[in-house]
Scaffold this active site. Structure first.
Site, PDB file in Angstrom:
ATOM      1  N   ARG A  38      19.261  19.575  35.400  1.00 22.32           N
ATOM      2  CA  ARG A  38      20.453  20.183  36.368  1.00 22.32           C
ATOM      3  C   ARG A  38      19.681  21.237  36.825  1.00 22.32           C
ATOM      4  O   ARG A  38      19.802  21.612  38.256  1.00 22.32           O
ATOM      5  CB  ARG A  38      21.548  20.921  35.559  1.00 22.32           C
ATOM      6  CG  ARG A  38      22.137  20.295  34.668  1.00 22.32           C
ATOM      7  CD  ARG A  38      23.251  19.128  35.193  1.00 22.32           C
ATOM      8  NE  ARG A  38      23.806  18.309  34.052  1.00 22.32           N
ATOM      9  CZ  ARG A  38      23.273  17.168  33.919  1.00 22.32           C
ATOM     10  NH1 ARG A  38      22.101  16.630  34.461  1.00 22.32           N
ATOM     11  NH2 ARG A  38      23.895  16.534  33.056  1.00 22.32           N
ATOM     12  N   ASP A  78      27.496  22.365  26.914  1.00 26.47           N
ATOM     13  CA  ASP A  78      26.707  22.396  25.810  1.00 26.47           C
ATOM     14  C   ASP A  78      25.385  21.574  25.889  1.00 26.47           C
ATOM     15  O   ASP A  78      24.767  21.020  25.249  1.00 26.47           O
ATOM     16  CB  ASP A  78      27.436  22.078  24.372  1.00 26.47           C
ATOM     17  CG  ASP A  78      27.839  20.571  24.649  1.00 26.47           C
ATOM     18  OD1 ASP A  78      28.247  20.195  26.050  1.00 26.47           O
ATOM     19  OD2 ASP A  78      27.953  19.753  23.846  1.00 26.47           O
ATOM     20  N   ARG A 123      29.439  17.383  33.213  1.00 30.03           N
ATOM     21  CA  ARG A 123      29.130  17.465  34.891  1.00 30.03           C
ATOM     22  C   ARG A 123      30.282  17.402  35.735  1.00 30.03           C
ATOM     23  O   ARG A 123      30.016  18.133  36.642  1.00 30.03           O
ATOM     24  CB  ARG A 123      28.574  15.846  34.834  1.00 30.03           C
ATOM     25  CG  ARG A 123      26.984  15.607  34.132  1.00 30.03           C
ATOM     26  CD  ARG A 123      26.620  14.289  33.990  1.00 30.03           C
ATOM     27  NE  ARG A 123      27.370  13.532  32.969  1.00 30.03           N
ATOM     28  CZ  ARG A 123      27.119  12.588  32.621  1.00 30.03           C
ATOM     29  NH1 ARG A 123      26.296  11.702  33.222  1.00 30.03           N
ATOM     30  NH2 ARG A 123      27.925  11.940  31.477  1.00 30.03           N
ATOM     31  N   LYS A 168      31.608  19.794  18.037  1.00 23.79           N
ATOM     32  CA  LYS A 168      31.412  18.597  18.834  1.00 23.79           C
ATOM     33  C   LYS A 168      30.246  17.674  18.335  1.00 23.79           C
ATOM     34  O   LYS A 168      29.020  18.134  17.940  1.00 23.79           O
ATOM     35  CB  LYS A 168      31.006  18.738  20.284  1.00 23.79           C
ATOM     36  CG  LYS A 168      30.555  17.465  21.015  1.00 23.79           C
ATOM     37  CD  LYS A 168      30.256  17.831  22.542  1.00 23.79           C
ATOM     38  CE  LYS A 168      29.248  17.049  22.889  1.00 23.79           C
ATOM     39  NZ  LYS A 168      28.757  16.837  24.227  1.00 23.79           N
ATOM     40  N   SER A 211      33.917  12.985  31.254  1.00 22.30           N
ATOM     41  CA  SER A 211      33.708  12.624  32.530  1.00 22.30           C
ATOM     42  C   SER A 211      32.645  11.568  32.629  1.00 22.30           C
ATOM     43  O   SER A 211      32.973  10.516  33.471  1.00 22.30           O
ATOM     44  CB  SER A 211      33.494  13.725  33.427  1.00 22.30           C
ATOM     45  OG  SER A 211      32.174  14.291  33.287  1.00 22.30           O
ATOM     46  N   GLY A 212      31.634  11.526  31.983  1.00 23.81           N
ATOM     47  CA  GLY A 212      30.660  10.334  31.690  1.00 23.81           C
ATOM     48  C   GLY A 212      30.076   9.669  32.875  1.00 23.81           C
ATOM     49  O   GLY A 212      29.523   8.563  32.823  1.00 23.81           O
ATOM     50  N   GLY A 213      29.805  10.407  33.912  1.00 20.61           N
ATOM     51  CA  GLY A 213      29.316  10.035  35.213  1.00 20.61           C
ATOM     52  C   GLY A 213      30.072   9.904  36.376  1.00 20.61           C
ATOM     53  O   GLY A 213      29.647   9.437  37.414  1.00 20.61           O
ATOM     54  N   GLU A 250      31.442   8.044  22.734  1.00 18.78           N
ATOM     55  CA  GLU A 250      31.287   7.786  24.029  1.00 18.78           C
ATOM     56  C   GLU A 250      30.734   6.225  24.436  1.00 18.78           C
ATOM     57  O   GLU A 250      29.930   5.874  23.495  1.00 18.78           O
ATOM     58  CB  GLU A 250      30.284   8.709  24.744  1.00 18.78           C
ATOM     59  CG  GLU A 250      30.052   8.345  26.139  1.00 18.78           C
ATOM     60  CD  GLU A 250      29.397   9.259  27.135  1.00 18.78           C
ATOM     61  OE1 GLU A 250      29.022  10.147  26.610  1.00 18.78           O
ATOM     62  OE2 GLU A 250      29.156   8.866  28.177  1.00 18.78           O
ATOM     63  N   SER A 255      37.724  17.198  28.748  1.00 20.77           N
ATOM     64  CA  SER A 255      36.677  18.345  28.216  1.00 20.77           C
ATOM     65  C   SER A 255      35.420  17.585  28.962  1.00 20.77           C
ATOM     66  O   SER A 255      34.357  16.905  28.389  1.00 20.77           O
ATOM     67  CB  SER A 255      36.169  17.707  26.696  1.00 20.77           C
ATOM     68  OG  SER A 255      35.129  18.305  26.064  1.00 20.77           O
ATOM     69  N   GLU A 301      33.544  12.181  19.204  1.00 19.83           N
ATOM     70  CA  GLU A 301      33.316  11.715  20.663  1.00 19.83           C
ATOM     71  C   GLU A 301      32.621  10.567  20.570  1.00 19.83           C
ATOM     72  O   GLU A 301      31.097  10.596  20.243  1.00 19.83           O
ATOM     73  CB  GLU A 301      32.431  12.884  21.390  1.00 19.83           C
ATOM     74  CG  GLU A 301      32.278  12.323  22.720  1.00 19.83           C
ATOM     75  CD  GLU A 301      31.298  13.296  23.606  1.00 19.83           C
ATOM     76  OE1 GLU A 301      31.262  14.557  23.082  1.00 19.83           O
ATOM     77  OE2 GLU A 301      30.917  12.805  24.582  1.00 19.83           O
ATOM     78  N   LYS A 317      37.536  12.848  21.616  1.00 20.01           N
ATOM     79  CA  LYS A 317      37.126  12.995  23.149  1.00 20.01           C
ATOM     80  C   LYS A 317      36.480  11.523  23.502  1.00 20.01           C
ATOM     81  O   LYS A 317      35.336  11.240  23.343  1.00 20.01           O
ATOM     82  CB  LYS A 317      35.853  14.005  23.057  1.00 20.01           C
ATOM     83  CG  LYS A 317      35.126  13.995  24.489  1.00 20.01           C
ATOM     84  CD  LYS A 317      34.426  15.413  24.385  1.00 20.01           C
ATOM     85  CE  LYS A 317      33.420  15.344  25.520  1.00 20.01           C
ATOM     86  NZ  LYS A 317      32.861  16.680  26.027  1.00 20.01           N
ATOM     87  N   TYR A 345      22.805  13.968  26.472  1.00 25.53           N
ATOM     88  CA  TYR A 345      23.367  15.234  26.804  1.00 25.53           C
ATOM     89  C   TYR A 345      22.479  16.278  26.018  1.00 25.53           C
ATOM     90  O   TYR A 345      22.024  16.120  24.949  1.00 25.53           O
ATOM     91  CB  TYR A 345      24.847  15.396  26.165  1.00 25.53           C
ATOM     92  CG  TYR A 345      25.355  16.076  27.092  1.00 25.53           C
ATOM     93  CD1 TYR A 345      25.993  17.437  26.696  1.00 25.53           C
ATOM     94  CD2 TYR A 345      25.950  15.945  28.270  1.00 25.53           C
ATOM     95  CE1 TYR A 345      26.707  18.254  27.368  1.00 25.53           C
ATOM     96  CE2 TYR A 345      26.847  16.500  29.208  1.00 25.53           C
ATOM     97  CZ  TYR A 345      27.272  18.117  28.454  1.00 25.53           C
ATOM     98  OH  TYR A 345      28.014  18.737  29.303  1.00 25.53           O
TER      99      TYR A 345
HETATM  100  P1  13P Z   1      30.313  14.667  30.693  1.00 22.93           P
HETATM  101  O1  13P Z   1      31.747  15.226  31.043  1.00 22.93           O
HETATM  102  O2  13P Z   1      29.136  15.298  31.615  1.00 22.93           O
HETATM  103  O3  13P Z   1      30.139  13.121  30.173  1.00 22.93           O
HETATM  104  O4  13P Z   1      29.881  15.726  29.316  1.00 22.93           O
HETATM  105  C1  13P Z   1      30.825  15.839  28.345  1.00 22.93           C
HETATM  106  C2  13P Z   1      30.352  16.105  26.836  1.00 22.93           C
HETATM  107  O5  13P Z   1      30.397  16.786  26.474  1.00 22.93           O
HETATM  108  C3  13P Z   1      29.281  14.971  26.615  1.00 22.93           C
HETATM  109  O6  13P Z   1      29.127  14.986  25.325  1.00 22.93           O
END
Ligand code: 13P
Length: 360
Positions: free
Chosen positions: A37, A28, A304, A146, A272-274, A190, A301, A188, A230, A360
């Site tokens: 990217r 997304d 990257r 999301k 995955s966050g980096g 983060e 989920s 989510e 998430k 994102y």
């Molecule tokens: P990443 O796994 O790249 O962190 O992205 C997941 C995502 O949906 C971030 O909102």
């Protein structure tokens, strides 16, 4: 429609997304982010190229063996596919759903600076018109949504109490609103990995954030059985000298979740966050190797960490190579979600994926 009338459907969608050995593909990226990217692989950020790339994802053979759902950007939800010869095909959303992959939609509209917060703190926008957008996404075939709220840990004292409360409240208002339209909310919050703080600091902040989020969800009457969490994997800051062992990460991540997440939530699907592709699989596998079984499905989920190799191998033209790379990481994470991933057993792009202040 009321939330009441959607309860069974929400619970069954959440359950389908939490299928054993599977997880979500977060595809997304906003138009700006996918542009970054594409730039890295020398591809122009045109509508045609975005359509071609997302068609590659939607037609990857055997993807549904490891992927239960896909998060789409609004453009993709309403876009038709192209086949390998460039001929127009079915709507992308139908390609995913006809193969048993549940389509979802990013409904937040990005971050803005938080007035009254500390420098760099944000709040997440997108509540205005959300009811209507959720209803039209549902009508188009989306079954989950999301919303990504972002918190940071800084020496200046972030996250502030204001930022934790505001982001928790936004997540709760969003979750309730989309449930009323029949969409399962992915919640989510983060916690960015920027910084040099230790893992104990992250765990303490994440506990505070998750506790506040579930209190807000309860205030708004969110139906937890029809929702998913998430979170970030509990990690020290990226600038910490040595990477932590998978055992340490598993211990802190599980402790944080056990202290804060109600057992009525069916699944926890990490971002995955980096982390690099390989790290994201190794840490997830470690989390699933804990001796005491967790009450939730602990899956992924990833954005990257599922797409980096895929993008590089595709490079704008090689669909089969891109699909193979995607499948390799989907397989790796499917195994990891059962605690069975053997490090290095699937090819990956070793490049670090961390970006400071990622959006994102
Ligand atoms: P990443 O796994 O790249 O962190 O992205 C997941 C995502 O949906 C971030 O909102």
């Amino acid at each position: 429609m009321s939330l009441q009338s959607h309860r069974d459907e929400l619970a069954s969608t959440a359950c389908a997304l939490a299928a054993r050995g599977k997880g979500l593909l977060a595809a997304d990226e906003s138009t700006g982010t996918i542009g970054k990217r594409f730039e890295a692989i020398g591809v122009a950020n045109t509508e045609a190229n975005r359509r071609a790339y997302r068609s590659l994802l939607a037609t990857a053979p055997k993807l549904s063996d490891h992927i239960s759902g896909v998060i789409l950007f609004e453009e993709t939800l309403f876009q038709d596919s192209v086949d390998a010869l460039g001929e127009p095909g079915a709507p992308l959303v139908e390609l995913f759903s006809s193969r048993g992959i549940v389509p979802g939609i990013k409904v937040d509209q990005g971050l803005e600076p938080l007035a009254g917060g500390l420098p760099g703190e944000s709040w997440c926008t997108g509540l205005k018109g959300l009811q209507e957008r959720a209803a039209s996404a549902y009508a188009r075939g989306a079954r989950f949504a999301k919303w990504r709220a972002v918190l940071k840990i800084s020496p200046e004292g972030s996250p502030s109490d204001l930022s934790v409360r505001e982001n928790a409240w936004g997540l709760a208002r969003y979750a309730r609103t989309v449930q009323e339209a029949g969409l399962v909310p992915i919640v989510e919050p983060e916690i960015l990995m920027d910084g040099d703080h230790d893992i104990e600091t992250t765990a303490a902040v994440q506990e505070w954030v998750l506790r506040t989020v579930y209190r807000a969800l309860s205030h708004c009457g969110v139906f937890l059985e029809g929702s998913l969490l998430k979170p970030s994997i509990t990690m020290p800051g990226m600038a910490c000298a040595t990477p932590p062992s998978p055992e340490l990460v598993a211990e802190f991540t599980l402790r944080t979740l056990e202290r804060t997440v109600p057992v009525s939530v069916p699944a926890v699907l990490f971002l995955s966050g980096g982390l690099s592709e390989e790290e994201a699989s190794v840490y997830l596998s470690g989390i699933n190797q804990a001796t005491t079984p967790a009450p939730w499905h602990l899956g992924f989920s990833y954005g990257r960490a599922l797409q980096q190799s895929c993008l590089k191998h595709w490079a704008g033209h090689d669909v089969a190579a891109g699909q193979q790379a995607l499948l390799a990481r989907a397989r790796a994470n499917g195994q990891a979600s059962m605690g069975l991933y053997v490090p290095g057993s699937e090819p990956s792009d070793g490049a670090p994926l961390f970006e400071a202040n990622y959006s994102y």
